[in-house]
Write an enzyme that holds these catalytic residues in place. Structure first.
Site, PDB file in Angstrom:
ATOM      1  N   HIS A  67      21.031  16.295   2.280  1.00 18.39           N
ATOM      2  CA  HIS A  67      21.625  15.365   3.372  1.00 18.39           C
ATOM      3  C   HIS A  67      21.523  13.899   2.983  1.00 18.39           C
ATOM      4  CE1 HIS A  67      21.647  14.463   7.920  1.00 18.39           C
ATOM      5  NE2 HIS A  67      22.553  13.996   7.160  1.00 18.39           N
ATOM      6  N   GLU A  70      24.058  13.355   0.129  1.00 20.03           N
ATOM      7  CA  GLU A  70      25.148  13.238   0.550  1.00 20.03           C
ATOM      8  C   GLU A  70      25.688  11.883   1.292  1.00 20.03           C
ATOM      9  OE1 GLU A  70      27.042  13.193   5.016  1.00 20.03           O
ATOM     10  OE2 GLU A  70      25.559  14.912   4.451  1.00 20.03           O
ATOM     11  N   HIS A  71      24.494  11.308   1.922  1.00 21.43           N
ATOM     12  CA  HIS A  71      24.892   9.740   2.278  1.00 21.43           C
ATOM     13  C   HIS A  71      24.667   9.022   1.178  1.00 21.43           C
ATOM     14  CE1 HIS A  71      24.088  10.097   6.956  1.00 21.43           C
ATOM     15  NE2 HIS A  71      23.980  11.343   6.332  1.00 21.43           N
ATOM     16  N   GLU A 165      18.840  10.009  12.311  1.00 23.30           N
ATOM     17  CA  GLU A 165      19.913  10.949  12.496  1.00 23.30           C
ATOM     18  C   GLU A 165      18.916  12.293  12.905  1.00 23.30           C
ATOM     19  OE1 GLU A 165      23.537  13.765  10.712  1.00 23.30           O
ATOM     20  OE2 GLU A 165      22.696  12.081   9.584  1.00 23.30           O
TER      21      GLU A 165
END
Length: 986
Positions: A67, A70-71, A165
């Site tokens: 994750h 991905e960012h 998040e």
């Protein structure tokens, strides 16, 4: 061009070419010669072209490495070394979609656009981002930093976009449950960890781990490329080969997910979550489910069969589990995870309840087992199986605006595990094969239930209950983690951390050179919108809009009924009425038969509240309910027959059925706040600024959430049931109704004849009622819209300021400020639209997300003339309000370039020109009275927006003391607001 297996194109070899007439497409499979990268191209007559690349990402810990990666890759690459090219491209392209997703076992990067040059630009940025990222981007994952980065004495805290998040995700009970369920049903490999990142494990991730994960997982040999649409394949292949794949050699990626070893004995687990202050009944907040491990999803026919079987078991009031679990009202609704899930290598099926009492847990377990036995003994009615197959037929024919994205997401899990994506697309073949299996063995589905449910020892029973101190414990654990991370730091370490924070702040504050990024020009935007031809006519004496479209054999019907005569005290009941009116039974059908008939003959029938601002006057609006349904051409008479029964004789006599629907609706509203907190904040802030804002809060804001909670808590719903016939008298009828039909030219005559028959049948058998409030006048609609709309104008409405705070048990805030400005046709409206995008991209994104650590934030101009600021999953609250003010000062001072203005316009046009499905063509005209002529005028005003216009509208409407403004914050306990008497706390 025709492709043949064996053909070589730009470093790729074609391996298979398959026509899929059911979906009007041709699938071409290829392999990259050098790296063995897999490629699927779907050629289809659709200008909304899509690209996606996905990597199998299989982490073995919960640091959130896929994750955070991905960012991070979207934050700068070798060819595009500026900060955050991904967000910059949102404003330099006409993309119809741009995003990235981290699933449990793959990461996917899709975009779509209708412009060929734009496709090449975005493809270049995406390829460079995933294969050649340029390294550290501290704001994205996690970092240790002073709470106030400019003050070295302020405490050290964890910050980071992904960190915040995931804190938001772990405050949401549905997410916690789904995560725990997967981790425990598949305990032996990648599914046992949190791929998005467990907030307390995220700070364990190091840069070296991130880099090595990228090197092993983000390699062409571990990649699957997908393209879709009407652009030529050769061009895509050449660009992908030259810009990326030619620089790699084949490796053997060790990323496969082994099958989960099956258990000899079923297992049980218990987990806790935070209490839900909006739960309909605070004593009933337990969740329980049983989850079964099924077969491998790469067996596409078995997966198709199990998915259909799951629908038969849990979907709708005729399903055995609905009858056994929902109707006895032991819980408010099925558990948040329910039915078939084919997103992991082996599928699963889950059944259970949420909103139940602890004392009912054993009872629910035994009901689930009994129901399985019952299904094995009695099977399913033939008509229910037909209804499910009919549903699949309608879904296949329905043309959506983002069909490419839907396909990419649909094939991703199976293809990720070496399944054949083309087989997945051949849905018609699966339907035919299933029919043969059922013909050869009438007990075919029952046998599957026996094997997968009765005789399956790999079964997990998971219960979850609220713990009053859940959030306190999470906060304490984070404190402890922070202490461990900071207690060994020397003074020089702390100074280094402080300097890093200052450096990041200065990087974030520098304006940067983005000229390295490709961009479209304003001249690439079509100057004139394509016309949407509609015919206006009458049927049964009522206005009808006919729109002929390539709908692929499906007819779409809408009708708008006014609620101008509805008494004030009934308004808050409108959403409930809309929710239940198609689910209570009608005419000679009880609610089960009605549901069955609906599934068998239509693509769904629904009713929604409808509130739309007038395009010329902020205090005038249209209020009503929108009826909407679709069906295959052959089922037209049946669909209108069903509407006729709902109009003539809906059932309002079953209080037990109503309770089931109320409980489920209240639960759904309460569950939705964590996902849509910013929307609730915006709706609440708008409430005091216009009549539309006020009505939208009543129908869809926190007021409605609280109202449904109150209704769900009532021991007796008889008085609510009695209100429904009163609501129906005012809402469902033909005296102030207008209709629309979207269908193919071939089907339109029959559709219009059936509509005429329906309207003649329900007729206007009632006296004309007067609008309710004396200060409400009915006005004719805008001249250019040629639809007769009865608008109400509130002559005495006075906007006023208000600050509202909702305390909720989330560790993050949702903040909004709204300002009353001008309606759609006003010359300044276009400037405010461009301003919102400009301020979001060039100021608010940097301040709210990059510096503030929120998951998102920005400004938007809504159709009702309100300019709204918002933030999403935001660790800050009051400081964010200062950021909104800062944005106004920034714009007023004109701190932006002509290039910035052009980018903001591109961003506005990408949503103005977003693709519209055939079923929805002509809908803005029908619902809001915005004709093609008005759209074109708005378009020309957008093109003409100048620098001076932008600074002028900022001063005229957004400066302190100009427009009336209101604020709303949803979030945790807040000492600052407590001490400020100007805030109203809820």
């Amino acid at each position: 061009m025709l492709y043949k297996p064996g053909q070589q194109i730009h470093g790729f070899t074609v391996t298979q070419v398959t026509a899929v007439p059911d979906l009007c497409l041709t699938a071409v499979k290829l392999t990259h010669d050098n790296t063995a990268a897999q490629y699927l191209h779907v050629a289809r007559d659709d200008s909304n072209n899509l690209f996606s690349v996905q990597f199998r990402t299989t982490p073995m810990d919960s640091t959130g490495v896929p994750h955070i990666l991905e960012h991070t890759v979207l934050c700068g690459s070798v060819k595009y070394p500026c900060r955050d090219p991904f967000f910059k491209m949102l404003n330099r392209s006409l993309s119809t979609f741009m995003n990235a997703f981290t699933a449990s076992d793959y990461t996917m990067y899709p975009f779509s656009t209708q412009n060929g040059k734009d496709f090449q630009n975005l493809l270049s940025v995406y390829l460079d981002a995933v294969f050649f990222p340029s390294g550290p981007e501290l704001q994205e994952g996690w970092r240790l930093e002073n709470e106030d980065p400019t003050d070295p004495t302020s405490p050290l805290v964890f910050k980071g976009v992904v960190f915040n998040e995931m804190k938001g995700a772990f405050s949401d009970n549905e997410s916690i449950y789904a995560q725990q369920l997967q981790n425990r049903l598949y305990p032996d490999h990648t599914y046992a960890v949190v791929s998005g990142g467990e907030p307390l494990a995220i700070p364990d991730l190091t840069w070296d781990q991130l880099r090595s994960f990228h090197a092993t997982h983000y390699h062409p040999s571990n990649a699957r490329f997908f393209t879709y649409g009407d652009l030529p394949l050769e061009q895509h292949l050449q660009q992908i080969h030259e810009e990326a794949l030619s620089q790699f050699q084949r490796i053997k990626p060790n990323t496969a997910v082994p099958p989960q070893p099956r258990w000899e004995q079923p297992r049980e687990h218990h987990v806790t979550c935070g209490p839900d202050p909006l739960a309909p009944d605070p004593t009933r907040q337990n969740t329980l489910c049983m989850s079964y491990l099924l077969g491998d999803i790469t067996d596409t026919f078995e997966a198709f069969t199990l998915s259909l079987l799951s629908s038969l078991m849990v979907s709708g009031p005729n399903s055995p589990f609905y009858k056994a679990l929902i109707e006895p009202k032991m819980g408010t609704d099925f558990s948040s995870v329910v039915g078939y899930d084919g997103s992991t290598r082996q599928a699963s099926f889950t059944i259970g309840l949420q909103g139940m009492a602890e004392s009912d847990i054993e009872k629910v377990k035994s009901i689930i087992c009994h129901t399985v036995d019952d299904i094995i003994a009695h099977g399913f009615e033939e008509e229910r199986i037909e209804a499910q197959l009919h549903k699949i037929e309608v879904q296949m024919k329905h043309q959506s605006a983002n069909f490419g994205l839907a396909l990419a997401s649909y094939i991703a899990p199976c293809w990720n595990h070496e399944g054949d994506p083309v087989q997945l697309l051949q849905i018609g073949d699966n339907v035919a094969r299933l029919r043969r299996c059922l013909k050869d063995n009438p007990r075919y589905l029952q046998d599957k239930v026996r094997v997968y449910f009765k005789e399956n020892s790999h079964r997990l029973t998971l219960s979850m209950s609220p713990d009053e101190s859940y959030f306190v414990k999470r906060a304490e654990a984070e404190e402890l983690k922070l202490k461990q991370a900071t207690e060994g730091l020397s003074e020089s370490d702390k100074e280094e951390t402080y300097q890093k924070g200052l450096q990041l702040l200065s990087t974030q504050s520098q304006s940067q050179d983005v000229s390295c990024l490709p961009a479209l020009k304003i001249s690439d935007i079509e100057p004139i919108i394509p016309a949407t031809p509609v015919q206006m006519g009458r049927a049964g004496g009522l206005p009808v809009q006919y729109c002929e479209q390539p709908t692929n054999g499906v007819v779409y019907f809408r009708a708008l009924c006014s609620l101008n005569t509805l008494p004030e005290d009934l308004k808050i009941y409108v959403p409930l009425f809309c929710n239940v009116i198609t689910k209570l039974g009608c005419g000679d059908l009880d609610y089960r038969q009605q549901a069955q008939f609906m599934e068998l003959k239509t693509g769904g029938m629904s009713v929604y509240p409808h509130v739309v601002s007038d395009i010329e006057d902020l205090d005038a609006y249209e209020q009503g309910i929108l009826l909407s349904s679709s069906c295959l051409d052959r089922n037209l008479p049946d669909m209108f027959q069903l509407w006729m029964r709902i109009f003539d004789s809906p059932h309002f006599d079953d209080v037990e059925r109503l309770r089931v629907l109320v409980m489920s609706a209240a639960q759904e509203l309460s569950n939705g706040i964590a996902y849509s907190g910013h929307m609730y904040a915006m709706v609440r802030a708008a409430r005091t600024l216009s009549p539309v804002g006020d009505l939208q809060e009543t129908f869809g804001g926190m007021d409605q959430v609280a109202f449904m909670k109150r209704i769900a808590e009532q021991p007796d719903l008889t008085d609510v049931l009695r209100k429904l016939p009163r609501l129906k008298r005012h809402l469902i009828g033909t005296e102030s109704m207008r209709c629309s039909l979207n269908a193919t030219p071939q089907a339109m005559p029959a559709a219009s004849e059936q509509l005429e028959k329906f309207l003649g049948g329900v007729g206007t058998r009632r006296k004309d009622r007067k609008p309710v409030r004396p200060n409400v006048i009915e006005v004719a609609a805008h001249a250019g819209s040629d639809v007769s709309r009865k608008l109400v104008s509130e002559l005495n409405f006075k906007p006023f300021q208000m600050k509202t705070f909702f305390r909720l048990p989330f560790p993050v805030n949702y903040v909004s400020e709204c300002i009353r400005t001008v309606p759609f046709t006003h010359r300044d409206y276009a400037s405010l639209c461009v301003l919102a995008r400009l301020m979001t991209a060039k100021y608010l994104h940097g301040e709210i997300r990059e510096k503030g650590g929120a998951y998102g934030g920005g400004a938007r101009m809504d159709h009702g003339g309100l300019f709204a600021f918002y933030s999403y999953r935001d660790p800050r609250s009051v400081q964010t309000l200062s950021v909104f003010r800062g944005g106004v000062d920034w714009a007023k001072a004109g701190h932006f370039t002509q290039q910035d203005i052009d980018e903001a316009k591109l961003s506005v046009f990408s949503s103005v020109d977003a693709p519209v499905a055939p079923s929805d063509k002509g809908m803005t005209r029908f619902l809001s009275g915005v004709s093609d002529g008005l759209k074109q005028a708005h378009r020309e005003r957008l093109f003409a927006v100048s620098r001076k216009d932008l600074t002028d509208v900022t001063s005229r409407y957004l400066s302190q003391g100009q427009g009336t403004r209101s604020i709303a914050i949803l979030g945790p306990e807040n000492e600052t607001l407590k001490k400020d008497p100007s805030w109203v706390a809820k």
